[in-house]
Design a protein around this motif. Structure first.
Motif, PDB file in Angstrom:
ATOM      1  N   LYS A 277       0.829  -1.197   0.000  1.00  0.00           N
ATOM      2  CA  LYS A 277       0.000   0.000   0.000  1.00  0.00           C
ATOM      3  C   LYS A 277       0.864   1.248   0.000  1.00  0.00           C
ATOM      4  CE  LYS A 277      -3.920  -2.149   2.390  1.00  0.00           C
ATOM      5  NZ  LYS A 277      -4.788  -2.143   3.599  1.00  0.00           N
ATOM      6  N   ARG A 278       0.394   2.268  -0.718  1.00  0.00           N
ATOM      7  CA  ARG A 278       1.157   3.492  -0.880  1.00  0.00           C
ATOM      8  C   ARG A 278       1.492   4.147   0.447  1.00  0.00           C
ATOM      9  NH1 ARG A 278       0.589   8.454  -0.261  1.00  0.00           N
ATOM     10  NH2 ARG A 278      -1.548   8.139   0.402  1.00  0.00           N
ATOM     11  N   ASN A 279       0.578   4.083   1.425  1.00  0.00           N
ATOM     12  CA  ASN A 279       0.789   4.813   2.676  1.00  0.00           C
ATOM     13  C   ASN A 279       1.681   4.097   3.676  1.00  0.00           C
ATOM     14  OD1 ASN A 279      -0.953   2.795   3.428  1.00  0.00           O
ATOM     15  ND2 ASN A 279      -2.615   4.147   4.121  1.00  0.00           N
ATOM     16  N   VAL A 280       2.248   2.947   3.322  1.00  0.00           N
ATOM     17  CA  VAL A 280       3.246   2.307   4.189  1.00  0.00           C
ATOM     18  C   VAL A 280       4.502   3.176   4.181  1.00  0.00           C
ATOM     19  CG1 VAL A 280       4.712   0.287   4.522  1.00  0.00           C
ATOM     20  CG2 VAL A 280       2.347  -0.003   3.766  1.00  0.00           C
ATOM     21  N   PRO A 281       4.992   3.608   5.341  1.00  0.00           N
ATOM     22  CA  PRO A 281       6.200   4.448   5.356  1.00  0.00           C
ATOM     23  C   PRO A 281       7.350   3.796   4.596  1.00  0.00           C
ATOM     24  CG  PRO A 281       5.207   4.370   7.539  1.00  0.00           C
ATOM     25  CD  PRO A 281       4.474   3.357   6.709  1.00  0.00           C
ATOM     26  N   VAL A 282       8.090   4.600   3.836  1.00  0.00           N
ATOM     27  CA  VAL A 282       9.148   4.039   2.985  1.00  0.00           C
ATOM     28  C   VAL A 282      10.307   3.470   3.788  1.00  0.00           C
ATOM     29  CG1 VAL A 282       8.579   5.519   1.038  1.00  0.00           C
ATOM     30  CG2 VAL A 282      10.248   6.305   2.728  1.00  0.00           C
TER      31      VAL A 282
END
Length: 311
Positions: A277-282
């Motif tokens: 998911k995009r909102n998982v911290p990088v």
């Protein structure tokens, strides 16, 4: 179709859809180093090959796919996708035109569906579509993603003798995963859009006319923030295993994606590609198949573009 190059010394067959070609020829680490130096070749003769001929083939492909085919020069390799009306990736292929026909290769077992879909789209267009078995795909290292060769099947042994050393699919896959290059059906699912996996630019040309699914691609590209993003995972090397394709990826106890391809890299150790998911911290620490995994950004979560340099 099983490759005749499995008869080469030391050849060990792959598994699953890659069973018809060699996983390695005795030492996948040595073979990776050979490819990294620019030496050798990889047998990809299990990939399906589709040939499109006829005087209107390039303009027809231009209208149907994500790529800019109008004026494609003979000998120029290109990648293209076929999308659903909602922008989900249905087919992916790489090919080259020789001035008379465009020859494309795609995943093992995917060629018949691609050829069938193209056949349905012919209408009155002057094109011919055929799934062929007289040509095999080979790969050699080079700048960026390397280069493909189309070789007559009855010349594979002669090609191998001239292009050696032979390097197996395990070596090829490890370097592909390191580059952050997704493989359709392994690193993607039925919901994947091109912006999530780094195909914008490589397989999707943004400055062309309408094609099926373009609205989704353009909207996400303009507004940014694709729903998911492709990442490179560095897996805990203390466990002597790789996660199965489709294993859940979790963050703080929640499933946030799935792992696709994985391999043992000669320098990086065990690595994998995952769609999260995009909102998982990088910089978040993730878990895959009960193994800790650190992530490295492949697709920028804000703009949906591939950021990992090709080596």
């Amino acid at each position: 179709m099983q490759s005749p190059l499995l008869a080469l010394p030391g050849a060990v067959a792959g598994d699953g859809i890659d069973a018809p070609v060699a996983a390695h020829y005795g030492s996948f680490n040595t073979e990776q180093r050979s490819l990294a130096r620019g030496d050798g070749f990889v047998d990809l003769s299990h990939r399906d090959v589709v040939r499109i001929s006829g005087p209107e083939r390039l303009s027809w492909l231009h209208n149907l796919t994500t790529q800019y085919f109008d004026g494609l020069a003979p000998g120029t390799w290109t990648q293209a996708l076929v999308l659903s009306p909602q922008g989900h990736v249905e087919h992916a292929f790489t090919g080259v035109d020789d001035g008379e026909a465009f020859t494309a290769h795609t995943e093992p077992g995917a060629g018949a569906a691609l050829a069938e879909w193209l056949e349905r789209m012919k209408f009155m267009t002057r094109v011919e579509v055929s799934l062929v078995d007289d040509v095999a795909v080979m790969w050699r290292p080079g700048e960026g993603i390397g280069r493909y060769d189309l070789v007559p099947r009855d010349r594979l042994e002669a090609y191998a003798e001239a292009a050696g050393p032979a390097c197996g699919l395990w070596a090829f896959e490890a370097l592909r995963i390191e580059r952050g290059e997704p493989r359709l059906g392994l690193d993607t699912d039925h919901r994947t859009i091109p912006n999530e996996v780094g195909w914008i630019g490589a397989a999707v040309h943004l400055d062309k006319g309408c094609y099926r699914g373009q609205e989704t691609v353009a909207r996400v590209h303009t507004l940014g923030r694709p729903p998911r993003r492709l990442v490179l995972l560095h897996l805990d090397g203390s466990e002597n295993r790789l996660p199965p394709v489709g294993s859940p990826v979790s963050y703080e106890g929640r499933d946030v994606g799935f792992v696709g391809s994985s391999a043992r890299h000669h320098e990086l150790g065990p690595i994998a590609l995952a769609l999260v998911k995009r909102n998982v911290p990088v910089d978040a620490a993730l878990t895959v198949d009960e193994m800790p995994a650190a992530q490295e950004v492949v697709v920028d979560p804000e703009v949906g573009l591939h950021v990992r340099p090709l080596r």
